[in-house]
Design a protein around this motif. Structure first.
Motif, PDB file in Angstrom:
ATOM      1  N   PRO A 208     -74.918   0.497  25.723  1.00  0.00           N
ATOM      2  CA  PRO A 208     -74.063  -0.441  24.987  1.00  0.00           C
ATOM      3  C   PRO A 208     -73.037   0.263  24.108  1.00  0.00           C
ATOM      4  N   HIS A 209     -73.435   1.341  23.432  1.00  0.00           N
ATOM      5  CA  HIS A 209     -72.492   2.048  22.558  1.00  0.00           C
ATOM      6  C   HIS A 209     -71.340   2.632  23.364  1.00  0.00           C
ATOM      7  N   ALA A 210     -71.651   3.232  24.512  1.00  0.00           N
ATOM      8  CA  ALA A 210     -70.597   3.814  25.341  1.00  0.00           C
ATOM      9  C   ALA A 210     -69.659   2.731  25.859  1.00  0.00           C
ATOM     10  N   TYR A 211     -70.211   1.603  26.272  1.00  0.00           N
ATOM     11  CA  TYR A 211     -69.372   0.502  26.764  1.00  0.00           C
ATOM     12  C   TYR A 211     -68.484  -0.035  25.651  1.00  0.00           C
ATOM     13  N   LEU A 212     -69.055  -0.233  24.473  1.00  0.00           N
ATOM     14  CA  LEU A 212     -68.282  -0.736  23.335  1.00  0.00           C
ATOM     15  C   LEU A 212     -67.151   0.235  22.986  1.00  0.00           C
ATOM     16  N   THR A 213     -67.456   1.530  22.978  1.00  0.00           N
ATOM     17  CA  THR A 213     -66.433   2.528  22.674  1.00  0.00           C
ATOM     18  C   THR A 213     -65.306   2.482  23.690  1.00  0.00           C
ATOM     19  N   GLN A 214     -65.655   2.382  24.977  1.00  0.00           N
ATOM     20  CA  GLN A 214     -64.626   2.315  26.021  1.00  0.00           C
ATOM     21  C   GLN A 214     -63.744   1.078  25.843  1.00  0.00           C
ATOM     22  N   HIS A 215     -64.377  -0.045  25.490  1.00  0.00           N
ATOM     23  CA  HIS A 215     -63.607  -1.275  25.279  1.00  0.00           C
ATOM     24  C   HIS A 215     -62.666  -1.123  24.085  1.00  0.00           C
ATOM     25  N   ARG A 216     -63.160  -0.511  23.020  1.00  0.00           N
ATOM     26  CA  ARG A 216     -62.316  -0.311  21.847  1.00  0.00           C
ATOM     27  C   ARG A 216     -61.155   0.620  22.133  1.00  0.00           C
ATOM     28  N   VAL A 217     -61.393   1.648  22.932  1.00  0.00           N
ATOM     29  CA  VAL A 217     -60.313   2.571  23.283  1.00  0.00           C
ATOM     30  C   VAL A 217     -59.222   1.832  24.056  1.00  0.00           C
ATOM     31  N   LYS A 218     -59.609   0.980  24.975  1.00  0.00           N
ATOM     32  CA  LYS A 218     -58.608   0.216  25.738  1.00  0.00           C
ATOM     33  C   LYS A 218     -57.794  -0.705  24.834  1.00  0.00           C
ATOM     34  N   ARG A 221     -55.413   1.420  22.867  1.00  0.00           N
ATOM     35  CA  ARG A 221     -54.320   1.869  23.739  1.00  0.00           C
ATOM     36  C   ARG A 221     -53.238   0.792  23.845  1.00  0.00           C
ATOM     37  N   GLU A 222     -53.662  -0.454  23.969  1.00  0.00           N
ATOM     38  CA  GLU A 222     -52.698  -1.553  24.031  1.00  0.00           C
ATOM     39  C   GLU A 222     -51.884  -1.646  22.747  1.00  0.00           C
ATOM     40  N   GLU A 223     -52.553  -1.474  21.607  1.00  0.00           N
ATOM     41  CA  GLU A 223     -51.864  -1.560  20.317  1.00  0.00           C
ATOM     42  C   GLU A 223     -50.883  -0.405  20.144  1.00  0.00           C
ATOM     43  N   ILE A 224     -51.300   0.792  20.541  1.00  0.00           N
ATOM     44  CA  ILE A 224     -50.427   1.966  20.413  1.00  0.00           C
ATOM     45  C   ILE A 224     -49.191   1.790  21.292  1.00  0.00           C
ATOM     46  N   ALA A 225     -49.387   1.209  22.476  1.00  0.00           N
ATOM     47  CA  ALA A 225     -48.255   0.998  23.386  1.00  0.00           C
ATOM     48  C   ALA A 225     -47.225   0.046  22.805  1.00  0.00           C
ATOM     49  N   THR A 226     -47.649  -0.850  21.904  1.00  0.00           N
ATOM     50  CA  THR A 226     -46.705  -1.779  21.274  1.00  0.00           C
ATOM     51  C   THR A 226     -46.000  -1.149  20.077  1.00  0.00           C
ATOM     52  N   GLY A 227     -46.410   0.084  19.696  1.00  0.00           N
ATOM     53  CA  GLY A 227     -45.773   0.773  18.589  1.00  0.00           C
ATOM     54  C   GLY A 227     -46.586   0.838  17.310  1.00  0.00           C
ATOM     55  N   LEU A 228     -47.799   0.284  17.300  1.00  0.00           N
ATOM     56  CA  LEU A 228     -48.630   0.339  16.096  1.00  0.00           C
ATOM     57  C   LEU A 228     -49.033   1.786  15.829  1.00  0.00           C
ATOM     58  N   PRO A 229     -48.949   2.274  14.582  1.00  0.00           N
ATOM     59  CA  PRO A 229     -49.370   3.633  14.264  1.00  0.00           C
ATOM     60  C   PRO A 229     -50.812   3.887  14.688  1.00  0.00           C
ATOM     61  N   ILE A 230     -51.113   5.109  15.093  1.00  0.00           N
ATOM     62  CA  ILE A 230     -52.430   5.426  15.638  1.00  0.00           C
ATOM     63  C   ILE A 230     -53.540   5.129  14.637  1.00  0.00           C
ATOM     64  N   ALA A 231     -53.338   5.484  13.389  1.00  0.00           N
ATOM     65  CA  ALA A 231     -54.373   5.245  12.379  1.00  0.00           C
ATOM     66  C   ALA A 231     -54.676   3.754  12.237  1.00  0.00           C
ATOM     67  N   GLU A 232     -53.633   2.938  12.284  1.00  0.00           N
ATOM     68  CA  GLU A 232     -53.829   1.489  12.176  1.00  0.00           C
ATOM     69  C   GLU A 232     -54.476   0.929  13.437  1.00  0.00           C
ATOM     70  N   ALA A 233     -54.088   1.468  14.589  1.00  0.00           N
ATOM     71  CA  ALA A 233     -54.695   1.027  15.846  1.00  0.00           C
ATOM     72  C   ALA A 233     -56.181   1.366  15.874  1.00  0.00           C
ATOM     73  N   ALA A 234     -56.541   2.508  15.310  1.00  0.00           N
ATOM     74  CA  ALA A 234     -57.952   2.911  15.268  1.00  0.00           C
ATOM     75  C   ALA A 234     -58.766   1.907  14.464  1.00  0.00           C
ATOM     76  N   LEU A 235     -58.280   1.562  13.297  1.00  0.00           N
ATOM     77  CA  LEU A 235     -59.014   0.621  12.443  1.00  0.00           C
ATOM     78  C   LEU A 235     -59.041  -0.777  13.065  1.00  0.00           C
ATOM     79  N   ALA A 236     -57.922  -1.185  13.657  1.00  0.00           N
ATOM     80  CA  ALA A 236     -57.852  -2.510  14.269  1.00  0.00           C
ATOM     81  C   ALA A 236     -58.825  -2.641  15.437  1.00  0.00           C
ATOM     82  N   ALA A 237     -59.102  -1.520  16.120  1.00  0.00           N
ATOM     83  CA  ALA A 237     -59.994  -1.550  17.281  1.00  0.00           C
ATOM     84  C   ALA A 237     -61.455  -1.345  16.899  1.00  0.00           C
TER      85      ALA A 237
END
Length: 266
Positions: A208-218, A221-237
């Motif tokens: 479950p932890h690995a699956y959750l992490t993979q989902h959060r990374v995806k 990635r979507e947020e970063i592609a829209t221009g959100l700063p990486i640090a903010e995308a990390a917290l948002a995910a």
């Protein structure tokens, strides 16, 4: 020669110790449950359970108050990694009553058990440990020592999961940014933590932890592609910070999020 490669004690009653040594240690005992594995070299010792001989890849265990020694071979150091858990920590992370636990085999030559134990050690000594990963990894290791290794190795994805696992997958899809834990998943599934962990691994092919992490990374990635700063995308995910996202992102996509962001802007 003697070198303590790593020594870490957590507030949860867990101690991680990595040693490379050719020393012989006199008879002694520990107050904690201990388990680990040999990375290289040979380990020979005596304990109340008899003569212990272990080689690279073997898992070794020790019970609280068990008298044992450790025999080194001058010029031939052995390298081993150990975790020591207080009885309270063992009960918490293993879903067991500590007074009912006793390691019967001082040496185990089971690849699946070694993988589980190595995973637990790695989770504990992470530079920025993830409590959810530690909980899951320790539970898997403790149960593997009891002969209940998770059914992940060699898994082939089967039909779409149903029932309790499907409900948890939906929970992750809806609330991935929340601080979800293995206990949360087990409660949603109406199962024990280990019962759910086994079922999820069997049906999904990962933890479950690995699956959750993979989902959060995806999602990040979507947020970063829209221009959100990486640090903010990390917290948002749902990541604790940018460094956690960076490591997971690189493992999943083969490049760090900064390079991905640069490529999307090119």
């Amino acid at each position: 020669m003697h070198s303590a490669l790593h020594h870490q004690i957590t507030s949860d009653g867990i101690e991680a110790l990595a040693l490379c040594s050719d020393r012989s240690f006199p008879c002694h005992s520990h107050d904690e449950f201990g388990f680990g594995y040999l990375v290289a070299g040979g380990q020979e010792s005596w304990s109340g359970r008899g003569l212990v001989e272990a080689g690279p890849g073997d898992v070794i265990t020790v019970n609280p108050a068990e008298i044992h020694d450790g025999r080194g071979q001058p010029g031939a150091p052995r390298h081993w990694r150990m975790l020591f858990l207080t009885p309270a920590a063992l009960a918490r992370f293993g879903d067991v009553a500590a007074e009912t636990v006793e390691w019967h085999d001082p040496v185990l030559s089971h690849p699946a058990t070694r993988i589980a134990v190595a995973g637990a050690f790695a989770a504990v000594v992470e530079e920025r440990p993830d409590p959810v990963q530690i909980e899951e990894a320790l539970l898997a290791a403790i149960r593997a020592l009891a002969g209940e290794a998770l059914p992940i190795a060699g898994h082939r994805c089967g039909p779409v999961p149903t029932g309790p696992v499907a409900r948890v997958l939906d929970m992750i899809a809806q609330d991935w940014e929340a601080p979800l834990s293995l206990s949360d998943f087990a409660d949603e599934a109406g199962m024990s933590r280990y019962g759910f962990l086994r079922r999820f691994a069997r049906e999904v092919g990962t933890t479950p932890h690995a699956y959750l992490t993979q989902h959060r990374v995806k999602r990040a990635r979507e947020e970063i592609a829209t221009g959100l700063p990486i640090a903010e995308a990390a917290l948002a995910a749902g990541f604790a910070d940018q460094s956690h996202l960076t490591r997971a992102f690189a493992r999943q996509f083969g490049l760090p999020p900064g390079r991905f962001r640069s490529a999307t802007r090119a």
